[in-house]
Motif scaffolding. Structure first.
Motif, PDB file in Angstrom:
ATOM      1  N   GLY A   1      28.039  33.580  76.592  1.00 15.18           N
ATOM      2  CA  GLY A   1      29.417  33.602  76.110  1.00 15.18           C
ATOM      3  C   GLY A   1      30.194  34.857  76.433  1.00 15.18           C
ATOM      4  N   PRO A   2      29.667  36.046  76.120  1.00 13.01           N
ATOM      5  CA  PRO A   2      30.464  37.253  76.347  1.00 13.01           C
ATOM      6  C   PRO A   2      30.731  37.544  77.812  1.00 13.01           C
ATOM      7  N   THR A   3      29.847  37.100  78.706  1.00 15.11           N
ATOM      8  CA  THR A   3      30.094  37.350  80.127  1.00 15.11           C
ATOM      9  C   THR A   3      31.262  36.502  80.631  1.00 15.11           C
ATOM     10  N   ILE A   4      31.434  35.303  80.081  1.00 17.64           N
ATOM     11  CA  ILE A   4      32.568  34.457  80.462  1.00 17.64           C
ATOM     12  C   ILE A   4      33.835  34.929  79.752  1.00 17.64           C
ATOM     13  N   GLU A   5      33.718  35.258  78.462  1.00 22.62           N
ATOM     14  CA  GLU A   5      34.890  35.721  77.696  1.00 22.62           C
ATOM     15  C   GLU A   5      35.597  36.868  78.405  1.00 22.62           C
TER      16      GLU A   5
ATOM     17  N   GLY B   1      28.847  26.456  87.340  1.00 14.92           N
ATOM     18  CA  GLY B   1      29.002  25.407  86.337  1.00 14.92           C
ATOM     19  C   GLY B   1      30.345  24.711  86.405  1.00 14.92           C
ATOM     20  N   GLU B   2      31.273  25.236  87.207  1.00 19.43           N
ATOM     21  CA  GLU B   2      32.591  24.649  87.450  1.00 19.43           C
ATOM     22  C   GLU B   2      33.283  24.205  86.161  1.00 19.43           C
ATOM     23  N   PRO B   3      33.577  25.142  85.259  1.00 18.06           N
ATOM     24  CA  PRO B   3      34.238  24.785  84.002  1.00 18.06           C
ATOM     25  C   PRO B   3      35.698  24.421  84.198  1.00 18.06           C
TER      26      PRO B   3
ATOM     27  N   HIS C   1      41.086  28.666  76.705  1.00 22.90           N
ATOM     28  CA  HIS C   1      39.819  27.965  76.514  1.00 22.90           C
ATOM     29  C   HIS C   1      39.178  27.674  77.860  1.00 22.90           C
ATOM     30  N   CYS C   2      37.867  27.850  77.917  1.00 23.20           N
ATOM     31  CA  CYS C   2      37.081  27.586  79.118  1.00 23.20           C
ATOM     32  C   CYS C   2      35.917  26.697  78.724  1.00 23.20           C
ATOM     33  N   THR C   3      35.802  25.515  79.328  1.00 21.61           N
ATOM     34  CA  THR C   3      34.849  24.496  78.890  1.00 21.61           C
ATOM     35  C   THR C   3      33.826  24.178  79.972  1.00 21.61           C
ATOM     36  N   PHE C   4      32.541  24.368  79.628  1.00 22.15           N
ATOM     37  CA  PHE C   4      31.429  23.982  80.490  1.00 22.15           C
ATOM     38  C   PHE C   4      30.831  22.671  79.968  1.00 22.15           C
ATOM     39  N   PHE C   5      30.533  21.748  80.876  1.00 18.40           N
ATOM     40  CA  PHE C   5      29.886  20.484  80.518  1.00 18.40           C
ATOM     41  C   PHE C   5      28.433  20.554  80.989  1.00 18.40           C
ATOM     42  N   VAL C   6      27.504  20.379  80.044  1.00 17.25           N
ATOM     43  CA  VAL C   6      26.087  20.602  80.332  1.00 17.25           C
ATOM     44  C   VAL C   6      25.276  19.384  79.902  1.00 17.25           C
ATOM     45  N   ASP C   7      24.069  19.285  80.443  1.00 21.29           N
ATOM     46  CA  ASP C   7      23.199  18.157  80.114  1.00 21.29           C
ATOM     47  C   ASP C   7      22.464  18.362  78.791  1.00 21.29           C
ATOM     48  N   ASP C   8      22.116  19.615  78.481  1.00 16.80           N
ATOM     49  CA  ASP C   8      21.299  19.877  77.293  1.00 16.80           C
ATOM     50  C   ASP C   8      21.688  21.224  76.697  1.00 16.80           C
ATOM     51  N   LEU C   9      22.366  21.203  75.554  1.00 15.54           N
ATOM     52  CA  LEU C   9      22.770  22.443  74.898  1.00 15.54           C
ATOM     53  C   LEU C   9      21.572  23.277  74.464  1.00 15.54           C
TER      54      LEU C   9
ATOM     55  N   ASN D   1      38.164  31.899  74.905  1.00 11.05           N
ATOM     56  CA  ASN D   1      37.156  31.170  74.153  1.00 11.05           C
ATOM     57  C   ASN D   1      36.296  30.404  75.151  1.00 11.05           C
ATOM     58  N   VAL D   2      35.012  30.279  74.839  1.00  8.68           N
ATOM     59  CA  VAL D   2      34.087  29.621  75.766  1.00  8.68           C
ATOM     60  C   VAL D   2      33.405  28.455  75.034  1.00  8.68           C
ATOM     61  N   HIS D   3      33.437  27.273  75.658  1.00  7.63           N
ATOM     62  CA  HIS D   3      32.821  26.084  75.061  1.00  7.63           C
ATOM     63  C   HIS D   3      31.678  25.603  75.932  1.00  7.63           C
ATOM     64  N   PHE D   4      30.654  25.083  75.276  1.00  9.47           N
ATOM     65  CA  PHE D   4      29.549  24.432  75.965  1.00  9.47           C
ATOM     66  C   PHE D   4      29.432  23.030  75.364  1.00  9.47           C
ATOM     67  N   VAL D   5      29.663  22.012  76.182  1.00 10.72           N
ATOM     68  CA  VAL D   5      29.804  20.639  75.702  1.00 10.72           C
ATOM     69  C   VAL D   5      28.702  19.756  76.266  1.00 10.72           C
ATOM     70  N   GLN D   6      28.039  19.018  75.389  1.00 10.89           N
ATOM     71  CA  GLN D   6      27.127  17.951  75.785  1.00 10.89           C
ATOM     72  C   GLN D   6      27.774  16.631  75.370  1.00 10.89           C
ATOM     73  N   VAL D   7      28.035  15.771  76.334  1.00  7.66           N
ATOM     74  CA  VAL D   7      28.664  14.482  76.056  1.00  7.66           C
ATOM     75  C   VAL D   7      27.604  13.518  75.540  1.00  7.66           C
ATOM     76  N   ILE D   8      27.740  13.102  74.290  1.00  6.64           N
ATOM     77  CA  ILE D   8      26.824  12.115  73.705  1.00  6.64           C
ATOM     78  C   ILE D   8      27.221  10.720  74.170  1.00  6.64           C
ATOM     79  N   ASN D   9      28.496  10.397  74.040  1.00  2.00           N
ATOM     80  CA  ASN D   9      29.097   9.202  74.618  1.00  2.00           C
ATOM     81  C   ASN D   9      30.585   9.456  74.745  1.00  2.00           C
ATOM     82  N   ARG D  10      31.350   8.480  75.145  1.00  2.00           N
ATOM     83  CA  ARG D  10      32.764   8.707  75.443  1.00  2.00           C
ATOM     84  C   ARG D  10      33.600   9.021  74.199  1.00  2.00           C
TER      85      ARG D  10
END
Length: 266
Positions: free
Chosen positions: A169-173, A141-143, A152-160, A183-192
């Motif tokens: 989460g716990p495997t990345i933590e 996922g190349e966070p 903080h560790c941030t993943f950018f995904v298409d669909d949460l 901390n682990v984040h999962f982000v879906q970009v709605i717009n800029r």
């Protein structure tokens, strides 16, 4: 003697404030863990302790519910700032934390803005276990990674909706790449100017919201060129605004609310 406290929340991210100004700090790791127990104590994500300070309205220390200390908590910082501004009949206050002096302001809409300090990107500052490009970690996922006083560790995904946050989460933590966990984040970009964020909080689990996680996720999105410099961060419990112009402190703006006050039996 019972210990007085105030419980508050920020979009469901709950925290407890203890005012230890003018007295000896009563909080230890063991006491923080007792207070944080949701079945036998008060229950919270973080504990904030207000202490006397010569160059700010208060020195603020933070604890997780498992009794571990941390350097930053955006939600609890806003809560402390709100209480002190009411006490001082002011719309601004300066607090000192391990992140330095933080300027806090109350808006006409009664939201609180905190200058959360500059984000840190060097692998040793986050910290990581070895030298790496922190904008593109060698994980599936190349966070991206950064520090806001906590890692903080941030993943950018298409669909949460397709992700099992509680399983991933716990495997990345606890990945060996993060010697102090993360901390682990999962982000879906709605717009800029708008992202949807789900959070696995270090030492806490799935969280309705988090100030530092909102900052870290937005900053990592800005580093990737995905976001403008002012972003609405929509968490499970509600939204905050994060602003960062590429240099200087990250500005975090959002609401805080009082839940109740009480006394904890020592």
């Amino acid at each position: 003697m019972p210990l007085s406290f105030h419980k508050m929340h920020a979009n469901g991210d709950d925290f407890v404030i203890v005012d230890a100004r003018t007295t000896i700090n009563p909080i230890t790791s063991a006491l923080a863990k007792r207070m944080g127990d949701r079945h036998r104590g008060i229950g919270f994500n973080q504990l904030a302790v207000m202490l006397d300070c010569e160059d700010a309205a208060a020195w603020v220390m933070f604890w997780n519910a498992d009794g571990t200390a941390l350097d930053a908590c955006g939600s609890a910082t806003r809560g402390v700032a709100s209480r002190l501004m009411s006490e001082l009949n002011s719309t601004s206050v300066v607090l000192r934390t391990h992140r330095g002096l933080l300027t806090c302001e109350r808006s006409a809409a009664n939201t609180i803005t905190v200058g959360m300090g500059e984000p840190l990107f060097d692998w040793q500052q986050i910290p990581l276990a070895r030298e790496l490009d922190t904008a593109h970690l060698p994980l599936a996922g190349e966070p991206a990674a950064c520090s806001m006083g906590n890692p903080h560790c941030t993943f950018f995904v298409d669909d949460l909706g397709t992700l099992d946050i509680a399983a991933i989460g716990p495997t990345i933590e606890t990945n060996p790449l993060f010697p102090e966990k993360t901390n682990v984040h999962f982000v879906q970009v709605i717009n800029r100017r708008h992202i949807r964020l789900r959070i696995w909080e270090r030492c806490g689990g799935v969280a309705l919201g988090s100030g530092t996680c909102s900052c870290g996720a937005a900053v990592n999105g800005m580093r990737r060129g995905l976001l403008d410099d002012c972003v609405e961060v929509e968490c499970d419990g509600g939204s905050v605004t994060v602003q960062w112009r590429g240099t200087g402190p990250v500005l975090l703006t959002g609401p805080v609310e009082v839940v109740f006050s009480g006394a904890f039996a020592l």
